[in-house]
Write a protein that holds these residues in place. Structure first.
Motif, mmCIF file in Angstrom:
data_model
loop_
_atom_site.group_PDB
_atom_site.id
_atom_site.type_symbol
_atom_site.label_atom_id
_atom_site.label_comp_id
_atom_site.label_asym_id
_atom_site.label_seq_id
_atom_site.Cartn_x
_atom_site.Cartn_y
_atom_site.Cartn_z
ATOM 1 N N THR A 128 -10.831 3.129 -10.937
ATOM 2 C CA THR A 128 -10.261 2.794 -9.628
ATOM 3 C C THR A 128 -11.350 2.780 -8.563
ATOM 4 O OG1 THR A 128 -8.142 3.789 -10.246
ATOM 5 C CG2 THR A 128 -8.556 3.466 -7.897
ATOM 6 N N TRP A 179 -4.020 5.597 -4.664
ATOM 7 C CA TRP A 179 -4.692 6.887 -4.813
ATOM 8 C C TRP A 179 -3.799 8.004 -5.323
ATOM 9 C CZ3 TRP A 179 -9.527 5.892 -4.981
ATOM 10 C CH2 TRP A 179 -10.049 4.842 -4.221
ATOM 11 N N ASN A 180 -2.501 7.753 -5.456
ATOM 12 C CA ASN A 180 -1.619 8.787 -6.008
ATOM 13 C C ASN A 180 -1.615 8.806 -7.530
ATOM 14 O OD1 ASN A 180 -0.980 9.499 -3.439
ATOM 15 N ND2 ASN A 180 1.204 9.057 -3.568
ATOM 16 N N GLN A 181 -2.196 7.787 -8.143
ATOM 17 C CA GLN A 181 -2.302 7.743 -9.606
ATOM 18 C C GLN A 181 -3.574 6.982 -9.960
ATOM 19 O OE1 GLN A 181 1.270 6.603 -11.678
ATOM 20 N NE2 GLN A 181 0.166 6.044 -13.534
ATOM 21 N N VAL A 182 -4.669 7.718 -9.986
ATOM 22 C CA VAL A 182 -5.985 7.103 -10.131
ATOM 23 C C VAL A 182 -6.383 7.016 -11.603
ATOM 24 C CG1 VAL A 182 -8.417 7.320 -9.522
ATOM 25 C CG2 VAL A 182 -6.670 7.950 -7.869
ATOM 26 N N ALA A 194 5.087 3.003 -4.566
ATOM 27 C CA ALA A 194 4.770 3.944 -5.645
ATOM 28 C C ALA A 194 3.712 3.328 -6.559
ATOM 29 C CB ALA A 194 6.032 4.259 -6.445
ATOM 30 N N PRO A 195 2.893 4.162 -7.202
ATOM 31 C CA PRO A 195 1.856 3.641 -8.103
ATOM 32 C C PRO A 195 2.457 2.825 -9.245
ATOM 33 C CG PRO A 195 1.459 5.954 -7.597
ATOM 34 C CD PRO A 195 2.820 5.628 -7.065
ATOM 35 N N SER A 207 -9.385 9.324 5.763
ATOM 36 C CA SER A 207 -9.825 9.114 4.379
ATOM 37 C C SER A 207 -11.059 9.966 4.103
ATOM 38 C CB SER A 207 -10.132 7.637 4.130
ATOM 39 O OG SER A 207 -11.001 7.118 5.124
ATOM 40 N N SER A 224 -3.904 4.543 0.762
ATOM 41 C CA SER A 224 -2.740 3.934 0.121
ATOM 42 C C SER A 224 -2.186 4.806 -1.007
ATOM 43 C CB SER A 224 -3.124 2.565 -0.447
ATOM 44 O OG SER A 224 -2.136 2.092 -1.341
ATOM 45 N N PRO A 225 -0.933 5.257 -0.908
ATOM 46 C CA PRO A 225 -0.325 6.021 -2.013
ATOM 47 C C PRO A 225 -0.237 5.205 -3.301
ATOM 48 C CG PRO A 225 0.963 6.247 0.012
ATOM 49 C CD PRO A 225 -0.033 5.163 0.252
ATOM 50 N N TYR A 272 0.820 -1.212 0.000
ATOM 51 C CA TYR A 272 0.000 0.000 0.000
ATOM 52 C C TYR A 272 0.857 1.267 0.000
ATOM 53 C CZ TYR A 272 -4.347 -2.533 1.159
ATOM 54 O OH TYR A 272 -5.451 -3.353 1.137
ATOM 55 N N GLN A 273 2.025 1.184 0.596
ATOM 56 C CA GLN A 273 2.866 2.372 0.761
ATOM 57 C C GLN A 273 3.826 2.592 -0.402
ATOM 58 O OE1 GLN A 273 1.960 4.235 3.308
ATOM 59 N NE2 GLN A 273 0.507 2.576 3.763
#
Length: 441
Positions: A65, A57-60, A17-18, A123, A53-54, A14-15
């Motif tokens: 998603t 959610w950092n690249q949706v 990178a996308p 969240s 989670s990055p 979860y932590q």
């Protein structure tokens, strides 16, 4: 892999990178964990960490998603419910210490409660709506009765509360959050009781709904039609070719598979229901203006498209086999869903007009009727292909608006002049102009 070890691995992932490939594994492993974890605290932990989670959610990937998040909880809830039923069926059998436990051994109510405890302040509310929708769909969809009545009401109410709070802070939430909330509401709405539905802030919901339908996660303001025109080529034999390998067709396929477009039927019904329950009538006028603008964009984009030059009766003559068999049918499938949704929403606006004194006043009623008829004219190039009279909602809007306008001679004249054929008395060469002439008649 043992459950505890898999949990540690997933929490670590979860932590990260996308990574599109890694995300697929994360969602798959998460769904598996939700059905095998035996400690409710771990289920709560998994939910809370998943929603921040990055790696996810950092690249949706737009609403895809968000839909996957609903799917994770839907699938897990179905499995937990199934395990509870099968475990109950085995309760009358002699005890067997060697019989493996079904899933995590957690009952439906306990599992759902553990998940909900993971919906904390770290969240956003729109993610909470996605999770709650997934639980309700998995536990209560298709006549499943996995939850106690009390807990079901609490989850339904929590979903509506999350939706209302998202609507109260649209600027801070952003487009993705608002549209994700709409996605969740659209999927779970049939499961909500009438009492819970009345808690929705319909006045705040109306415009976000219609924008979700027409903007980038919906019909993209008809931009896809403009893209098609660029790649339609005239080939030998006076035929038009639109390749299935062209970027515009791939774009159309992507649009047709978008979560809101694939569920446009339920979404249009949700919009119609929202309009019927508005307490501020002016919201219906705003929705009508937006719908009129959208239908106008559809018409303008189609008018500029080379394919509009072909009469439906001549398509087999002027289209290449691949175009006729592959690309053209998908285009009309998308256009028809847009037309059906537009007409269904227009129907709710006109019905609202008839029963609302403010909207049915002499000052507003003729304008509403004229705009609704103009919207019908804009999409007549679509509806005429299937026969407008075959669609009851279309007939209702058309005849009711004509009836309203008939009481206002001046406005009726203005409207008729606005749609008067430019070449009265002659048959136009362009199929689109002929369609407009038929609408006028």
């Amino acid at each position: 892999m043992p459950t505890d070890r898999l949990l540690t691995t997933v929490l670590r992932a979860y932590q990260g990178a996308p990574d599109p490939e890694q995300i697929n594994r994360i969602f798959s492993s998460t769904a598996s964990l939700f059905t095998t974890l035996s400690n409710p605290l771990n289920i709560t932990l998994l939910t809370s960490q998943l929603l921040i989670s990055p790696a996810i959610w950092n690249q949706v990937d737009g609403l895809r998603t968000s839909l996957r998040l609903i799917s994770v909880y839907n699938t897990a809830a179905i499995t937990v419910h199934k395990n509870q039923i099968e475990g109950g069926n085995k309760s009358n059998k002699p005890f067997d210490a060697y019989q493996p436990r079904l899933g995590g051994g957690i009952a439906c109510d306990e599992w759902a409660t553990a998940v909900v405890k993971g919906l904390d302040d770290r969240s956003p509310r729109w993610e909470h709506a996605l999770v709650l929708a997934g639980i309700l769909l998995g536990m209560e969809g298709q006549e499943r009765r996995g939850l106690s009545s009390g807990l079901r009401v609490k989850l339904e109410t929590a979903l509506v509360t999350a939706a209302n709070l998202t609507l109260q802070n649209q600027a801070g939430t952003g487009i993705l959050g608002v549209e994700s909330m709409i996605l969740a509401l659209n999927h779970a709405f049939p499961l909500l009781s009438d009492h819970v539905r009345r808690l929705l802030d319909y006045d705040a919901l109306a415009l976000p709904l219609i924008k979700a339908m027409t903007y980038m996660e919906g019909y993209q303001d008809a931009i896809f039609l403009e893209a098609v025109d660029y790649e339609v080529r005239q080939v030998s034999g006076n035929k038009f070719d639109w390749s299935a390998k062209s970027p515009s067709f791939l774009q159309l396929q992507n649009l047709a598979s978008k979560p809101l477009v694939t569920s446009m039927g339920p979404l249009s019904r949700l919009i119609a229901h929202t309009i019927e329950n508005l307490s501020i009538p002016g919201r219906a006028l705003e929705t009508l203006e937006h719908l009129l603008a959208f239908s106008g964009k559809l018409l303008t984009a189609w008018q500029r498209n080379k394919l509009s030059e072909i009469d439906p009766s001549e398509e087999a003559t002027f289209l290449t086999p691949e175009t006729l068999r592959v690309t053209f049918p998908l285009l009309w499938q998308v256009l028809k869903t847009a037309m059906f949704a537009t007409v269904l929403i227009l129907r709710s606006i006109i019905a609202k007009t008839l029963i609302t004194p403010y909207l049915s006043s002499n000052e507003l009623a003729p304008g509403i009727a004229s705009k609704a008829l103009t919207a019908l004219r804009n999409i007549h190039f679509i509806s005429s292909r299937m026969g407008s009279n075959a669609f009851s909602a279309y007939t209702f809007v058309n005849l009711t608006c004509i009836d309203i306008l008939s009481r206002f001679p001046i406005q009726s004249g203005d409207f008729l002049r606005s749609i008067l054929p430019s070449h009265a008395g002659s048959i136009p060469a362009h199929p689109l102009h002929r369609s407009h002439d038929l609408f006028y008649l």
